[in-house]
Design an enzyme around this catalytic site. Structure first.
Site, PDB file in Angstrom:
ATOM      1  N   GLU A 233      49.457  59.431  19.286  1.00 57.08           N
ATOM      2  CA  GLU A 233      48.978  58.413  20.522  1.00 57.08           C
ATOM      3  C   GLU A 233      50.989  59.422  20.890  1.00 57.08           C
ATOM      4  O   GLU A 233      51.200  58.719  20.531  1.00 57.08           O
ATOM      5  CB  GLU A 233      48.649  57.567  20.303  1.00 57.08           C
ATOM      6  CG  GLU A 233      47.562  56.242  20.111  1.00 57.08           C
ATOM      7  CD  GLU A 233      45.934  57.233  20.846  1.00 57.08           C
ATOM      8  OE1 GLU A 233      46.848  57.987  21.656  1.00 57.08           O
ATOM      9  OE2 GLU A 233      45.096  57.380  20.541  1.00 57.08           O
ATOM     10  N   CYS A 266      54.308  55.399  27.571  1.00 57.10           N
ATOM     11  CA  CYS A 266      54.002  56.128  27.080  1.00 57.10           C
ATOM     12  C   CYS A 266      52.975  56.463  28.588  1.00 57.10           C
ATOM     13  O   CYS A 266      52.572  58.142  29.059  1.00 57.10           O
ATOM     14  CB  CYS A 266      53.280  56.446  25.911  1.00 57.10           C
ATOM     15  SG  CYS A 266      52.006  55.356  25.463  1.00 57.10           S
TER      16      CYS A 266
END
Length: 503
Positions: A233, A266
């Site tokens: 990720e 993010c």
């Protein structure tokens, strides 16, 4: 993340762990313990999986204040934000997994081609074994314990490596986990780059890493040496395209999505592409939303976080200073204080697409706004760059939705809102290309940490496969080739395990 620090503290699982002679276990000790537990099928039963998930849920409830204090110390995270984006999200994942665990563990029957009858087949999810989960500093509870939910639900044991860049949260997790979870099943290893490197040098059955693209490449390279599957990720520059609709609502939602965790998210909108005429007011609209959220002096707001450390702070200030030097850029905000690691929510209008702030993920409360002539130009701009973790379009018209969804490559697409998809347990969370690989959340986490194993069974009482044995004479060849083994059509019969095969 874990590989970027030069800290050289000795690896440890927890002060409460020892090997019976007062010595803290090493990384290799922990690896051996977890391997042994995996070999004994410790977590294979539904009961054991549920026990550990429930224990994790209790830990989040009873250790809530300890985690809140740690998140405040590391990131200045307000309690409400810490609840919504960290603790409560993991609690929901635990509850969701417990609700659906029996269903997820079920085997599924498969159809059998006529040529292979009588037979039965099924697919059954099997635990992968020993999982390594490496967390990130920006959401140090969520991105470490969220994947753990999927790993435990799938029947695995796990090593947790918290980020040393959030030291208070790392220490809190190292204290709490052994109080609640079976130490044979879950171990916490604190430390810096040396610990991460040693962990990555060992053989695991799956590695889940959250962090930067640079470190993601290091993790993938290390995993490749053992042919270990990885979930990465990695984030990226998530765009928000504003096309039409309620400009004020769009401004508030972009502002909220950007400023969560002081921009250190993010999936936060990294930059805005304002399409066509009538968007001149957008920067002021977003700025007014910031003021509404935190007042005219965000440094005095209890609801606004801080930058994680001086290194990250200096990097972000550099973007602001570059923009202030460029007279073609309008800076709205731009205040900062090094002593408290505070950076004011800042908008940069008219940034050059080649400027440094547009070349890497910002990961802070700075929002560039660029103007483009059309939606097509916006999509070309996005697709000319590495694939982001998410892409957002603000429009009320179905046609732009369809075009954007069809033509933009991103880990997720969302319309008229930012970040919210990451909180939905029925959706996979993950990137594509440069923003990562693999996913988790809900059933997707269970599947990520499971091997979907096929099981095929055929009676030998009557050898119906003789038709497929050599020699292949003309008549036999014609019969064999007339049957499509891969077909799921009429000639297939779905025979379930336990059914008596016909002869």
């Amino acid at each position: 993340m874990g590989l970027t620090s030069r800290r050289t503290a000795p690896p440890r699982a927890s002060k409460q762990h020892d090997d019976g002679v007062g010595r803290a276990p090493t990384v290799r000790d922990v690896h051996v313990q977890l391997r042994d537990a995996s070999a004994t099928r410790l977590m294979h039963t539904r009961r054991m999986r549920a026990l550990q998930l429930k224990a994790l849920g209790r830990m989040l409830v009873e250790g809530e204040q300890e985690l809140l204090d740690a998140l405040a110390a590391d990131l200045g995270k307000p309690a409400v934000e810490a609840h919504l984006t960290e603790i409560d999200l993991v609690k929901h994942e635990v509850d969701f997994a417990l609700l659906h665990l029996s269903e997820w563990m079920e085997a599924h029957h498969a159809k059998i081609p006529m040529l292979l009858q009588p037979a039965s087949a099924k697919t059954e999810p099997q635990p992968k074994g020993a999982i390594l989960i490496i967390g990130a500093w920006n959401y140090p509870v969520q991105v470490l314990l969220g994947p753990l939910v999927g790993a435990l639900a799938a029947g695995n044991v796990a090593a947790l490596k918290p980020s040393e860049l959030a030291p208070a949260t790392s220490a809190a997790i190292a204290r709490l986990v052994p109080r609640y979870l079976d130490r044979r099943a879950v171990q916490v290893l604190e430390g810096g780059a040396d610990v991460s490197a040693e962990l990555l040098g060992l053989e695991w059955d799956h590695i889940c890493f959250t962090g930067s693209q640079r470190v993601g490449r290091i993790v993938a390279e290390a995993a490749a040496k053992h042919l270990t599957p990885v979930t990465l990720e990695l984030g990226g520059k998530c765009p928000a395209v504003v096309l039409d609709g309620n400009l004020h609502a769009a401004g508030r939602r972009i502002a909220h999505g950007k400023i969560l965790n002081a921009g250190q998210t993010c999936t936060a909108p990294d930059y805005v592409l304002a399409v066509g005429q009538g968007m001149e007011k957008l920067p002021e609209v977003i700025h007014r939303a910031f003021v509404r959220f935190f007042g005219r002096d965000a440094s005095a707001s209890r609801d606004y976080g801080r930058i994680v450390n001086r290194k990250a702070f200096d990097r972000l200030v550099g973007f602001i200073e570059d923009a202030e030097i460029d007279r073609s850029v309008r800076v709205i905000g731009g205040g900062y204080d090094a002593e408290t690691l505070y950076i004011e929510p800042t908008i940069l209008v008219g940034v050059d697409p080649e400027a440094a702030v547009m070349q890497e993920e910002i990961f802070g409360p700075i929002l560039p706004i660029l103007t483009v002539a059309s939606l097509d130009e916006a999509m070309r701009f996005i697709n000319a760059r590495p694939s982001p973790l998410a892409a957002y379009l603000f429009s009320e018209r179905p046609r732009p939705h369809s075009v954007f969804e069809d033509q933009v490559r991103a880990g997720a697409i969302a319309f008229n809102v930012c970040n919210m998809h990451a909180a939905v347990s029925t959706l996979p969370f993950g990137g594509v290309g440069a923003s990562g690989m693999g996913n988790y959340h809900g059933r997707y986490g269970f599947d990520t940490f499971s091997q979907l194993r096929p099981v095929f069974s055929k009676t030998a009482l009557v050898d119906t496969l003789k038709i497929a044995y050599p020699p292949y004479r003309k008549g036999k060849t014609r019969v064999v080739r007339s049957v499509n083994l891969g077909s799921a059509g009429r000639q297939d019969v779905d025979v379930k395990p336990g059914d008596k095969p016909g002869m």
